[in-house]
Design a protein around this motif. Structure first.
Motif, short mmCIF file in Angstrom:
data_model
loop_
_atom_site.label_atom_id
_atom_site.label_comp_id
_atom_site.label_asym_id
_atom_site.label_seq_id
_atom_site.Cartn_x
_atom_site.Cartn_y
_atom_site.Cartn_z
N GLU A 167 -6.65 -4.36 6.67
CA GLU A 167 -7.93 -3.65 6.80
C GLU A 167 -7.92 -2.28 6.11
O GLU A 167 -8.98 -1.71 5.86
CB GLU A 167 -8.28 -3.48 8.28
N HIS A 168 -6.75 -1.77 5.77
CA HIS A 168 -6.62 -0.47 5.11
C HIS A 168 -6.60 -0.56 3.58
O HIS A 168 -6.69 0.46 2.89
CB HIS A 168 -5.34 0.24 5.55
N ILE A 169 -6.50 -1.78 3.05
CA ILE A 169 -6.24 -1.98 1.62
C ILE A 169 -7.27 -1.29 0.73
O ILE A 169 -6.91 -0.63 -0.24
CB ILE A 169 -6.14 -3.48 1.27
N ASP A 170 -8.55 -1.43 1.01
CA ASP A 170 -9.58 -0.85 0.13
C ASP A 170 -9.46 0.66 0.05
O ASP A 170 -9.53 1.24 -1.05
CB ASP A 170 -10.99 -1.24 0.58
N GLU A 171 -9.24 1.31 1.18
CA GLU A 171 -9.11 2.77 1.17
C GLU A 171 -7.80 3.21 0.51
O GLU A 171 -7.78 4.21 -0.22
CB GLU A 171 -9.19 3.32 2.60
N PHE B 125 -5.00 5.32 -4.27
CA PHE B 125 -4.03 4.97 -5.32
C PHE B 125 -4.60 5.26 -6.70
O PHE B 125 -3.98 5.95 -7.51
CB PHE B 125 -3.66 3.49 -5.18
N ILE B 126 -5.78 4.71 -6.99
CA ILE B 126 -6.33 4.85 -8.35
C ILE B 126 -6.78 6.27 -8.66
O ILE B 126 -6.88 6.65 -9.83
CB ILE B 126 -7.46 3.84 -8.63
N ASP C 178 -1.86 -6.46 -5.91
CA ASP C 178 -0.49 -5.91 -5.83
C ASP C 178 -0.24 -5.32 -4.45
O ASP C 178 0.82 -5.53 -3.87
CB ASP C 178 -0.27 -4.83 -6.89
N LEU C 179 -1.20 -4.57 -3.94
CA LEU C 179 -1.05 -3.96 -2.62
C LEU C 179 -0.99 -5.02 -1.52
O LEU C 179 -0.19 -4.91 -0.59
CB LEU C 179 -2.19 -2.98 -2.35
N LYS D 140 -10.10 6.50 9.31
CA LYS D 140 -10.23 6.65 7.86
C LYS D 140 -8.85 6.98 7.28
O LYS D 140 -8.13 7.83 7.80
CB LYS D 140 -11.21 7.77 7.53
N VAL D 141 -8.49 6.28 6.20
CA VAL D 141 -7.19 6.49 5.57
C VAL D 141 -7.23 7.78 4.74
O VAL D 141 -8.07 7.93 3.84
CB VAL D 141 -6.80 5.29 4.67
N LEU D 142 -6.32 8.70 5.05
CA LEU D 142 -6.23 9.97 4.32
C LEU D 142 -5.08 9.97 3.33
O LEU D 142 -5.07 10.75 2.38
CB LEU D 142 -6.04 11.13 5.30
N GLY D 143 -4.10 9.11 3.56
CA GLY D 143 -2.94 9.03 2.68
C GLY D 143 -2.09 7.84 3.06
O GLY D 143 -2.30 7.21 4.09
N PHE D 144 -1.13 7.54 2.20
CA PHE D 144 -0.25 6.41 2.47
C PHE D 144 1.11 6.64 1.81
O PHE D 144 1.26 7.46 0.91
CB PHE D 144 -0.86 5.09 1.97
N GLY D 145 2.08 5.90 2.29
CA GLY D 145 3.41 5.93 1.70
C GLY D 145 4.06 4.57 1.88
O GLY D 145 3.86 3.92 2.90
N GLY D 146 4.81 4.16 0.88
CA GLY D 146 5.47 2.87 0.95
C GLY D 146 6.91 2.96 0.50
O GLY D 146 7.29 3.84 -0.27
N MET D 147 7.70 2.02 1.01
CA MET D 147 9.11 1.96 0.62
C MET D 147 9.60 0.53 0.75
O MET D 147 9.04 -0.27 1.50
CB MET D 147 9.95 2.89 1.47
N TRP D 148 10.64 0.24 -0.01
CA TRP D 148 11.37 -1.02 0.12
C TRP D 148 12.67 -0.71 0.82
O TRP D 148 13.37 0.25 0.46
CB TRP D 148 11.66 -1.63 -1.23
#
Length: 148
Positions: A12-16, A21-22, A33-34, A53-61
């Motif tokens: 549900e957060h993907i669009d934001e 991201f872009i 990809d996301l 509302k999504v204000l930021g994100f972070g990802g890791m493997w």
């Protein structure tokens, strides 16, 4: 102003997240990809939310006992407000809870703002990847935090 919370990213957060991201990162991923990252067993993504509302994100493997930051971004309207720190706090907690001994990332050699941000989070420079970024040919600075 309502509290900012950090939680695991969901579909549900993907669009934001994609919008951030872009508008924030030079290397572009697609929404697909996301979505694939949400299915990736190695990937862990976190979002900072305020009033849902999504204000930021972070990802890791996460690979064995190490983590590799894939992306971190904060919406342009909310930068320099501590959101990046909140995201990293939760990523560090995840690492501690899962016996991760180190976390690494690459950052563009000319992105001194990001390098300083990461240094303030305990990262130090440990190497360089020559011509890592295909869009500019820029080198990547390799940074590690081994004191989680």
């Amino acid at each position: 102003m309502n509290e900012i919370i950090v939680s695991e990213m969901k579909l549900e957060h993907i669009d934001e997240v994609y919008n951030i991201f872009i508008n924030s990162l030079k290397v572009k991923w697609s929404i697909e990809d996301l979505k694939k990252e949400l299915e990736n067993k190695l990937a862990r993504y976190f979002v900072a939310l305020q009033n849902e509302k999504v204000l930021g994100f972070g990802g890791m493997w996460v690979i064995f006992d190490e983590a590799h930051i894939t992306n971190v971004a904060v919406h342009p309207d909310h930068r320099r407000s501590g959101i990046g720190n909140l995201i990293f706090k939760d990523m560090y907690k995840f690492c501690a809870d899962n016996n991760i001994i180190g976390i690494t990332l690459e950052v563009r050699e000319n992105n001194l703002t990001a390098q300083n941000f990461y240094k303030n989070l305990g990262f130090s420079v440990e190497g360089r990847r020559k011509k890592y970024y295909q869009d500019t040919g820029e080198d990547a600075i390799i940074m590690w935090n081994r004191s989680l």
